[in-house]
Design a protein around this motif. Structure first.
Motif, mmCIF file in Angstrom:
data_model
loop_
_atom_site.group_PDB
_atom_site.id
_atom_site.type_symbol
_atom_site.label_atom_id
_atom_site.label_comp_id
_atom_site.label_asym_id
_atom_site.label_seq_id
_atom_site.Cartn_x
_atom_site.Cartn_y
_atom_site.Cartn_z
ATOM 1 N N SER A 8 13.190 99.843 31.220
ATOM 2 C CA SER A 8 12.947 99.197 32.341
ATOM 3 C C SER A 8 12.876 100.210 33.510
ATOM 4 O O SER A 8 11.959 100.347 34.460
ATOM 5 C CB SER A 8 14.136 98.017 32.913
ATOM 6 O OG SER A 8 15.421 98.887 32.899
ATOM 7 N N TYR A 11 9.509 102.207 32.881
ATOM 8 C CA TYR A 11 8.504 101.091 33.434
ATOM 9 C C TYR A 11 8.364 101.171 34.766
ATOM 10 O O TYR A 11 7.164 101.405 35.442
ATOM 11 C CB TYR A 11 8.704 99.631 32.856
ATOM 12 C CG TYR A 11 7.700 98.634 33.261
ATOM 13 C CD1 TYR A 11 6.224 98.927 33.010
ATOM 14 C CD2 TYR A 11 8.067 97.545 33.770
ATOM 15 C CE1 TYR A 11 5.409 98.015 33.568
ATOM 16 C CE2 TYR A 11 6.988 96.347 34.069
ATOM 17 C CZ TYR A 11 5.946 96.543 34.073
ATOM 18 O OH TYR A 11 4.766 95.924 34.182
ATOM 19 N N ILE A 74 13.308 93.581 30.761
ATOM 20 C CA ILE A 74 12.870 94.858 31.145
ATOM 21 C C ILE A 74 11.822 94.747 32.337
ATOM 22 O O ILE A 74 11.987 95.640 33.410
ATOM 23 C CB ILE A 74 11.905 95.611 30.139
ATOM 24 C CG1 ILE A 74 13.005 96.075 28.809
ATOM 25 C CG2 ILE A 74 10.962 96.726 30.458
ATOM 26 C CD1 ILE A 74 12.399 96.505 27.723
ATOM 27 N N ALA A 78 13.052 96.192 36.083
ATOM 28 C CA ALA A 78 12.260 96.932 36.797
ATOM 29 C C ALA A 78 11.371 96.743 38.028
ATOM 30 O O ALA A 78 11.379 97.522 39.104
ATOM 31 C CB ALA A 78 10.828 97.325 35.924
#
Length: 133
Positions: A8, A11, A74, A78
């Motif tokens: 995460s 990303y 994730i 993020a």
């Protein structure tokens, strides 16, 4: 959980770095010529594409070992990081209140921004879910 945190963060960092570069170009070069809202609308497709490609990259780097649910976590983590940094940076750099920042999003460009944030959060899930079929 550590793996989800790591992916995460990765990303978020990829998308944030690209967004920082595009945002700088938008604010310094594009907005003065075409207006802030149109500049945001012109930037949005690029950011959505970057989010999609970054989510695919995360899926590939994970070795396709994560479940679609893991990929959703994730994406949501993020998004939390992205919003925290954006609120901190934008409000700090523009010297405005949170209420003023949110008020600036009451437009069609603001709606597109919310859609792009939603896509950012769910792209990892959608990619993992699609790749498993």
């Amino acid at each position: 959980m550590t793996l989800l945190f790591r992916y995460s963060c990765l990303y978020f960092m990829i998308v944030f770095a690209c967004g920082f570069i595009l945002g700088t170009i938008r604010v310094l070069l594009l907005a003065p010529n075409v207006g802030e809202h149109l500049a945001e609308l012109l930037e949005a497709p690029f950011m959505i594409g970057i989010s999609f490609l970054s989510a695919r990259l995360i899926w590939r780097w994970s070795g396709a070992k994560l479940t679609a649910g893991n990929m959703l976590v994730i994406g949501v983590l993020a998004l939390v990081y992205l919003l925290a940094v954006e609120f901190t940076l934008v409000i700090g750099l523009r010297n405005i209140t949170l209420a003023e920042y949110l008020q600036s999003k009451y437009s069609f460009a603001g709606f597109v921004y919310l859609v792009s944030l939603t896509l950012f959060a769910i792209f990892p899930y959608l990619i993992a879910n699609h790749r498993r079929e």
